[in-house]
Design an enzyme around this catalytic site. Structure first.
Site, short mmCIF file in Angstrom:
data_model
loop_
_atom_site.label_atom_id
_atom_site.label_comp_id
_atom_site.label_asym_id
_atom_site.label_seq_id
_atom_site.Cartn_x
_atom_site.Cartn_y
_atom_site.Cartn_z
N ASP A 1 1.52 9.67 -16.77
CA ASP A 1 0.13 9.79 -16.29
C ASP A 1 -0.01 9.71 -14.78
O ASP A 1 0.83 9.16 -14.07
CB ASP A 1 -0.77 8.73 -16.96
CG ASP A 1 -0.25 7.31 -16.84
OD1 ASP A 1 0.99 7.12 -16.80
OD2 ASP A 1 -1.08 6.38 -16.80
N GLU B 1 0.25 4.68 -18.79
CA GLU B 1 0.82 3.43 -18.23
C GLU B 1 -0.16 2.78 -17.28
O GLU B 1 -0.27 1.55 -17.25
CB GLU B 1 2.14 3.72 -17.51
CG GLU B 1 2.97 2.46 -17.20
CD GLU B 1 2.43 1.65 -16.04
OE1 GLU B 1 2.51 0.40 -16.10
OE2 GLU B 1 1.92 2.24 -15.06
N GLU B 2 -0.88 3.59 -16.51
CA GLU B 2 -1.75 3.04 -15.46
C GLU B 2 -2.89 2.19 -16.01
O GLU B 2 -3.46 1.37 -15.30
CB GLU B 2 -2.33 4.17 -14.59
CG GLU B 2 -1.29 4.95 -13.79
CD GLU B 2 -0.68 4.14 -12.65
OE1 GLU B 2 -1.10 3.01 -12.42
OE2 GLU B 2 0.24 4.67 -12.00
N ARG C 1 17.21 -5.50 -10.22
CA ARG C 1 16.60 -6.83 -10.22
C ARG C 1 16.95 -7.55 -11.52
O ARG C 1 16.74 -7.02 -12.61
CB ARG C 1 15.08 -6.68 -10.08
CG ARG C 1 14.27 -7.91 -10.43
CD ARG C 1 14.12 -8.89 -9.28
NE ARG C 1 13.51 -10.13 -9.75
CZ ARG C 1 13.66 -11.30 -9.15
NH1 ARG C 1 14.38 -11.41 -8.05
NH2 ARG C 1 13.09 -12.38 -9.64
N HIS D 1 0.29 4.63 -4.90
CA HIS D 1 -1.17 4.70 -5.09
C HIS D 1 -1.90 5.10 -3.80
O HIS D 1 -3.11 4.95 -3.70
CB HIS D 1 -1.77 3.38 -5.66
CG HIS D 1 -1.31 3.06 -7.04
ND1 HIS D 1 -2.05 2.34 -7.94
CD2 HIS D 1 -0.17 3.38 -7.69
CE1 HIS D 1 -1.38 2.22 -9.09
NE2 HIS D 1 -0.22 2.83 -8.95
NI NI Z 1 3.65 3.47 -11.82
#
Ligand code: NI
Length: 391
Positions: free
Chosen positions: A81, A139-140, A177, A363
């Protein structure tokens, strides 16, 4: 094996850049990724995968069968998305959908997922086991992973890998990570119910605005005095609604906020801890309250074994200079964590930063990626997948 994967990825590179640019110019909002999903399904089918569409609402699942002697099933997850942002890059392949932009790099994720499927499908019987490719929607808005899991995509999955682009790591470098990668993000809604009255006669009223201010102040102070400072909690009240007139004491105030934490035990204890503070203050001043604590996305906790798999594969592919260990988690949220409730997994950060130009953050309407990173992502994931059954 690694040399073969690199050669396959190299030969696919021009096609992958074309795919990424196509996806970038045709971004779709969360839950509306119909064209993207159809496109993904087409590419997967052409590689010989078994494809299911409409999984998790708009998601796509592709099954690739390897030698099949080992029952362990690896999943590789990417998201499709875009965001409601008006693109302000000067790219020739900028968004053709006004007000919608791939500003979080999910176009790159989808491309890396497709590239990995292409490479692994060409390995044929050299692929030791079965791989399930998950292309999720939404996902957002932190919904897509839940929809996928509800539709059974994690059944039989024994390990899962994923990737997210990261502009502050240069292209060609993979960020690894161990442990917490992102925070748990929950929603908080508190309503203080007091009693209205004349602004000049506070003793005859219960001032919901003043009690709300006490609650906000106490919550912030209590974090610093009662929560372990090595286990961060961020509480932000981002919206206050209440009051009718300057000279009328408010009988009702609504506080809306977000609560972020990294450690599962901290996260588990937060609703009760917050409610105690709210209840005690309201009781002291004679108010009532309603509290609604909604669990959002859990924290992404990268599994040690699966992270070692990613790290060793990335080191083999790119050498020490191509791997960066990430020492601090992010307080952002990522719904990959929903899959991790069902199988151990790990998400790596794919460097997409340009070495010689300014890198805008995720973003941002001018966010761009160094497309050479697509190859880095594909080789890393494809090689890690092949090593999964040996690991
Ligand atoms: Ni993302």
């Amino acid at each position: 094996m690694l040399a073969q994967i690199k050669a396959l990825a190299d030969s696919l590179a021009p096609r992958l850049v074309k795919i990424r640019r196509h996806l970038h110019s045709h971004p779709e909002l969360s839950g509306q990724e119909h064209q993207t999903a159809a496109y993904v399904a087409g590419v997967l089918s052409s590689c010989g995968l078994q494809v299911k569409e409409g999984v998790g609402k708009v998601g796509v699942v592709g099954e690739l069968h390897g030698k099949g002697a080992d029952p362990r099933l690896l999943a590789i997850r990417t998201d499709m998305d875009a965001l409601p942002i008006r693109e302000q890059t000067k790219l020739a392949f900028a968004s053709q959908h006004p007000g919608v932009m791939h500003a979080c790099g999910h176009d790159v994720h989808t491309t890396v997922g497709l590239g990995t499927a292409m490479v692994l499908s060409q390995l044929g019987q050299a692929l030791p086991g079965d791989v399930r490719f998950l292309f999720q929607s939404a996902e957002e808005i932190a919904q897509g992973a839940m929809w996928m899991v509800q539709d059974g995509v994690m059944v039989n999955v024994t390990g899962i890998l994923s990737v997210h682009v990261f502009p502050s790591i240069p292209a060609g470098v993979v960020g690894i990570r161990y442990g917490a990668l992102t925070a748990a993000a929950d929603d908080l809604e508190i309503t203080i119910l007091g009693e209205s009255g004349h602004g000049a006669r506070p003793h005859e009223a219960i001032d919901a605005i003043w009690i709300a201010s006490q609650i906000i102040t106490t919550l912030q102070q209590a974090i610093s005095r009662t929560q372990n400072p090595l286990r961060p909690v961020v509480l932000t009240i981002g919206q206050i609604n209440g009051g009718r007139a300057p000279n009328v004491i408010a009988d009702q105030v609504q506080l809306l906020g977000t609560v972020r934490s990294l450690h599962p035990e901290t996260s588990a204890a937060l609703p009760t801890w917050i409610e105690q503070i709210v209840a005690n203050l309201c009781q002291t001043y004679g108010a009532r309250y309603e509290l609604n604590y909604r669990r959002g996305t859990p924290s992404v906790q990268n599994d040690k074994g699966m992270t070692q798999l990613l790290e060793s594969s990335a080191r083999a592919a790119w050498g020490a200079q191509g791997v960066q260990l990430i020492h601090e988690p992010s307080l952002g949220a990522e719904d990959f964590s929903v899959y991790l409730q069902h199988a151990p997994g790990s998400m790596f950060r794919l460097g997409v930063g340009f070495k010689d130009q300014h890198n805008y953050p995720l973003h941002h309407p001018q966010f761009e990626v160094d497309e050479t990173a697509i190859l880095t992502g594909v080789v890393t994931l494809a090689y890690a997948a092949c090593q999964y059954w040996q690991h």
